[in-house]
Scaffold this motif. Structure first.
Motif, PDB file in Angstrom:
ATOM      1  N   LEU A 109      32.624  32.052  38.326  1.00  0.00           N
ATOM      2  CA  LEU A 109      33.956  32.359  38.849  1.00  0.00           C
ATOM      3  C   LEU A 109      35.041  32.160  37.798  1.00  0.00           C
ATOM      4  O   LEU A 109      36.068  32.848  37.824  1.00  0.00           O
ATOM      5  CB  LEU A 109      34.237  31.505  40.085  1.00  0.00           C
ATOM      6  CG  LEU A 109      33.402  31.881  41.315  1.00  0.00           C
ATOM      7  CD1 LEU A 109      33.547  30.834  42.404  1.00  0.00           C
ATOM      8  CD2 LEU A 109      33.799  33.260  41.833  1.00  0.00           C
ATOM      9  N   PRO A 113      36.474  36.012  38.645  1.00  0.00           N
ATOM     10  CA  PRO A 113      36.825  35.580  40.006  1.00  0.00           C
ATOM     11  C   PRO A 113      36.513  36.620  41.075  1.00  0.00           C
ATOM     12  O   PRO A 113      36.619  36.313  42.265  1.00  0.00           O
ATOM     13  CB  PRO A 113      38.338  35.333  39.922  1.00  0.00           C
ATOM     14  CG  PRO A 113      38.639  35.183  38.469  1.00  0.00           C
ATOM     15  CD  PRO A 113      37.656  36.063  37.765  1.00  0.00           C
ATOM     16  N   SER A 114      36.109  37.832  40.676  1.00  0.00           N
ATOM     17  CA  SER A 114      35.781  38.868  41.659  1.00  0.00           C
ATOM     18  C   SER A 114      34.286  38.923  41.953  1.00  0.00           C
ATOM     19  O   SER A 114      33.801  39.900  42.533  1.00  0.00           O
ATOM     20  CB  SER A 114      36.252  40.241  41.166  1.00  0.00           C
ATOM     21  OG  SER A 114      35.545  40.632  40.004  1.00  0.00           O
ATOM     22  N   TRP A 119      31.063  33.416  44.833  1.00  0.00           N
ATOM     23  CA  TRP A 119      31.821  32.789  45.927  1.00  0.00           C
ATOM     24  C   TRP A 119      30.884  32.392  47.068  1.00  0.00           C
ATOM     25  O   TRP A 119      31.030  31.315  47.661  1.00  0.00           O
ATOM     26  CB  TRP A 119      32.901  33.740  46.435  1.00  0.00           C
ATOM     27  CG  TRP A 119      34.134  33.809  45.588  1.00  0.00           C
ATOM     28  CD1 TRP A 119      34.590  34.878  44.876  1.00  0.00           C
ATOM     29  CD2 TRP A 119      35.089  32.757  45.373  1.00  0.00           C
ATOM     30  NE1 TRP A 119      35.757  34.563  44.222  1.00  0.00           N
ATOM     31  CE2 TRP A 119      36.092  33.270  44.510  1.00  0.00           C
ATOM     32  CE3 TRP A 119      35.191  31.437  45.814  1.00  0.00           C
ATOM     33  CZ2 TRP A 119      37.180  32.506  44.093  1.00  0.00           C
ATOM     34  CZ3 TRP A 119      36.275  30.668  45.398  1.00  0.00           C
ATOM     35  CH2 TRP A 119      37.251  31.206  44.551  1.00  0.00           C
ATOM     36  N   ALA A 137      36.551  28.758  53.208  1.00  0.00           N
ATOM     37  CA  ALA A 137      37.485  29.386  52.266  1.00  0.00           C
ATOM     38  C   ALA A 137      36.730  30.162  51.189  1.00  0.00           C
ATOM     39  O   ALA A 137      37.140  31.263  50.793  1.00  0.00           O
ATOM     40  CB  ALA A 137      38.376  28.320  51.633  1.00  0.00           C
ATOM     41  N   ALA A 138      35.606  29.608  50.717  1.00  0.00           N
ATOM     42  CA  ALA A 138      34.814  30.307  49.698  1.00  0.00           C
ATOM     43  C   ALA A 138      34.184  31.576  50.274  1.00  0.00           C
ATOM     44  O   ALA A 138      34.190  32.637  49.629  1.00  0.00           O
ATOM     45  CB  ALA A 138      33.738  29.378  49.148  1.00  0.00           C
ATOM     46  N   ASP A 140      35.296  33.327  52.729  1.00  0.00           N
ATOM     47  CA  ASP A 140      36.375  34.300  52.951  1.00  0.00           C
ATOM     48  C   ASP A 140      36.731  35.025  51.656  1.00  0.00           C
ATOM     49  O   ASP A 140      37.040  36.224  51.665  1.00  0.00           O
ATOM     50  CB  ASP A 140      37.604  33.605  53.533  1.00  0.00           C
ATOM     51  CG  ASP A 140      37.413  33.210  54.992  1.00  0.00           C
ATOM     52  OD1 ASP A 140      36.468  33.718  55.626  1.00  0.00           O
ATOM     53  OD2 ASP A 140      38.200  32.378  55.495  1.00  0.00           O
ATOM     54  N   ARG A 141      36.698  34.297  50.530  1.00  0.00           N
ATOM     55  CA  ARG A 141      36.967  34.947  49.245  1.00  0.00           C
ATOM     56  C   ARG A 141      35.872  35.979  48.943  1.00  0.00           C
ATOM     57  O   ARG A 141      36.152  37.063  48.423  1.00  0.00           O
ATOM     58  CB  ARG A 141      37.038  33.901  48.126  1.00  0.00           C
ATOM     59  CG  ARG A 141      38.208  32.936  48.239  1.00  0.00           C
ATOM     60  CD  ARG A 141      39.539  33.599  47.923  1.00  0.00           C
ATOM     61  NE  ARG A 141      39.661  33.964  46.522  1.00  0.00           N
ATOM     62  CZ  ARG A 141      40.185  33.175  45.585  1.00  0.00           C
ATOM     63  NH1 ARG A 141      40.622  31.963  45.905  1.00  0.00           N
ATOM     64  NH2 ARG A 141      40.285  33.590  44.342  1.00  0.00           N
ATOM     65  N   ALA A 144      36.458  39.010  51.152  1.00  0.00           N
ATOM     66  CA  ALA A 144      37.616  39.794  50.728  1.00  0.00           C
ATOM     67  C   ALA A 144      37.230  40.772  49.624  1.00  0.00           C
ATOM     68  O   ALA A 144      37.850  41.830  49.465  1.00  0.00           O
ATOM     69  CB  ALA A 144      38.726  38.859  50.245  1.00  0.00           C
ATOM     70  N   ASP A 356      42.037  25.332  46.753  1.00  0.00           N
ATOM     71  CA  ASP A 356      41.058  26.167  46.073  1.00  0.00           C
ATOM     72  C   ASP A 356      39.684  25.494  46.125  1.00  0.00           C
ATOM     73  O   ASP A 356      39.509  24.389  45.608  1.00  0.00           O
ATOM     74  CB  ASP A 356      41.490  26.362  44.620  1.00  0.00           C
ATOM     75  CG  ASP A 356      40.642  27.390  43.887  1.00  0.00           C
ATOM     76  OD1 ASP A 356      39.507  27.661  44.329  1.00  0.00           O
ATOM     77  OD2 ASP A 356      41.113  27.915  42.862  1.00  0.00           O
ATOM     78  N   ARG A 358      37.183  25.903  44.454  1.00  0.00           N
ATOM     79  CA  ARG A 358      36.636  25.641  43.119  1.00  0.00           C
ATOM     80  C   ARG A 358      37.058  24.277  42.596  1.00  0.00           C
ATOM     81  O   ARG A 358      36.432  23.740  41.674  1.00  0.00           O
ATOM     82  CB  ARG A 358      37.101  26.727  42.141  1.00  0.00           C
ATOM     83  CG  ARG A 358      36.516  28.105  42.402  1.00  0.00           C
ATOM     84  CD  ARG A 358      37.152  29.164  41.526  1.00  0.00           C
ATOM     85  NE  ARG A 358      38.564  29.361  41.864  1.00  0.00           N
ATOM     86  CZ  ARG A 358      39.339  30.288  41.305  1.00  0.00           C
ATOM     87  NH1 ARG A 358      38.837  31.098  40.379  1.00  0.00           N
ATOM     88  NH2 ARG A 358      40.597  30.411  41.661  1.00  0.00           N
TER      89      ARG A 358
END
Length: 509
Positions: A109, A113-114, A119, A137-138, A140-141, A144, A356, A358
């Motif tokens: 990441l 980050p994509s 993630w 949260a991870a 969900d990333r 997305a 975050d 991370r």
């Protein structure tokens, strides 16, 4: 070799040569496409990096258990970019090397980050470490980036509290799984869970009627022969069935009743579910339902969920129910096997870390606290296994319901002296395990606590590894646990074993 591979890859990149698998970590590809493309790359590509990507993709799709460990160690020696780190981290996770999987997810990441795959891997580690909000949260990333990723959708269900949101996620997963591919067991589990949630509707469950904490539960040993304890029995109150003997089994999850107890307790049926046995071999249908009342001593619930077996749980009726540790969520459980007690303490959770994912450190700072991994209903603890001059590290299932410690064949084959015997089955609730041999001597270290065992049975756990998605090195049973004091913190997600004080272990206790 590595330097040559790096130089060749750099030259091809400078010449504008791309790989069909570039960006594979960002998701969006059906399993069938990944398999076909990776095979084609291995057959035709002249790029060392592209061939390595193809190999890693096929490994991620097909390898489990010790095979995943071999592939992970091979890839660990090669230079890696974000795609390779995400794939390598997934293999580390399947190998049971959670710390290395977490490290690879973060490194991937940092570079890209994509990467939906990275993630999702990060979310898996955080969820296993009892950090549901951070895991959500991870995931969900990941979603997305790739809204139809079956792995991220399925994992997100496990850290979602809202039933309506879980139903919506499961429907999305089923649609994505048909399009992109998934395992038969995972698809079946999703459909059964969806049926269960729809039957449960908006009913409140596990409503606390009484919580007198700290409290104590008396445990009685289930002795199968002099000096050998098969398990620990607690007396519990179940609906209208009165008081029943229950096996306290940290290797199980939830409350399980035999068929007669379920009828007497007037278990209100909700839906069916398929139960897979301890070794992952053999399965049968059971029914889920609601109990009007469940009395665990210090804790009393109304509207408790339970599972009804189709027959008995023990051939002689020694226990009529099985208790999983998750019924005591939000507490710390201290097993004092010498005193034959279980202390239940309320653990006031600190505010869960936010921000975050991370930046969240999932590992305990207390050197005496072993980080548990909560995966597919299992509580896995990192262990060091030694025989002769060989030492390996594997996650073991913490299992107060197992009379003896058992080691997976794939792990046992690391040691000299493994005695291969005639294969024989060992029946268990939900299915069977296959005994394939014994280890004459084995030392198991959980943190600073050590136990030396003799004639340790070796089982084939490869099917369980495939079903759960993580390498299980074996079970820590009552022969290792006898007369110890062990604390299971179900909020921090740690196991603390009291120092040995010079105790010695034998074949059985």
């Amino acid at each position: 070799m590595i330097a040559a591979a790096v130089a060749a890859a750099a030259a091809l990149a400078a010449a504008g040569v791309s790989c069909p698998l570039d960006g594979v970590g960002r998701g969006g590809h059906p399993d069938a496409w990944l398999r076909t493309t990776a095979a084609k790359v291995l057959a035709t590509s002249t790029s060392p990096r592209c061939r390595l990507l193809g190999l890693a993709v096929l490994d991620r799709l097909d390898l489990h258990g010790e095979d995943a460990c071999v592939a992970w160690r091979r890839l660990a020696a090669e230079p890696a970019d974000a795609d390779l780190r995400a794939l390598r981290g997934r293999l580390a996770w399947r190998c049971g090397q959670a710390v290395e999987a977490h490290r690879d997810a973060l490194a991937a990441l940092d570079e890209d980050p994509s990467s939906a795959a990275a993630w999702t891997l990060l979310g898996d580690v955080l969820a296993a470490r009892f950090l549901d909000d951070a895991a959500a949260a991870a995931f969900d990333r990941a979603l997305a980036i790739d809204a139809d990723d079956p792995e991220a959708l399925f994992a997100r269900v496990g850290v979602t509290a809202s039933r309506s949101e879980r139903r919506a996620l499961l429907r999305r997963f089923v649609a994505a799984a048909h399009e992109r591919g998934t395992t038969r067991q995972r698809l079946r589990a999703a459909l059964e869970t969806l049926e269960f949630l729809e039957a449960l509707a908006d009913r409140d469950v596990f409503v606390v009627e009484k919580a007198e904490l700290p409290g104590e539960i008396r445990l009685s040993p289930m002795v199968i022969r002099p000096g050998s304890i098969a398990g620990w029995i607690a007396r519990i109150g179940v609906g209208e069935a009165g008081t029943l003997p229950a096996l306290f089994d940290t290797g199980a999850s939830g409350l399980h009743l035999d068929a007669r107890a379920a009828r007497k307790a007037r278990l209100a049926p909700l839906s069916g579910v398929t139960l897979v046995g301890g070794g992952g071999v053999g399965e049968h249908a059971v029914r889920r339902g609601l109990l009007a009342r469940l009395d665990l001593g210090p804790l009393v619930y109304r509207q408790a969920l339970a599972v009804s077996a189709m027959d008995s749980l023990h051939p002689r009726g020694t226990y009529r129910a099985i208790l999983g540790a998750d019924l005591f969520a939000g507490t710390a459980l201290t097993f004092d096997f010498a005193r034959r007690t279980l202390e239940v303490r309320d653990v006031r959770a600190q505010t869960p870390p936010t921000g975050d994912p991370r930046r969240i450190d999932p590992w305990p700072r207390d050197p005496d606290a072993l980080p548990l991994l909560r995966v597919a209903g299992m509580l896995l603890v990192p262990a060091r296994l030694s025989a002769g001059t060989t030492t390996i590290e594997r996650p073991l299932l913490f299992d107060t319901g197992a009379s003896r410690t058992m080691i997976a064949r794939a792990a046992a084959e690391s040691f000299r002296g493994l005695r291969h015997g005639a294969r024989r089955g060992a029946r268990g609730y939900g299915g069977a395990m296959e005994v394939v041999g014994t280890l004459p001597r084995l030392t198991i270290d959980l943190g600073a606590a050590r136990g030396e065992l003799r004639d340790v049975p070796v089982f084939d756990l490869s099917a369980r590894t495939r079903v759960t998605g993580i390498n299980v090195g074996g079970f820590v049973g009552n022969d290792w646990l006898a007369r110890r004091r062990v604390t299971l913190d179900l909020v921090r997600g740690v196991l603390v074993v009291a120092p040995d004080a010079g105790r010695r272990s034998g074949r059985r206790r």
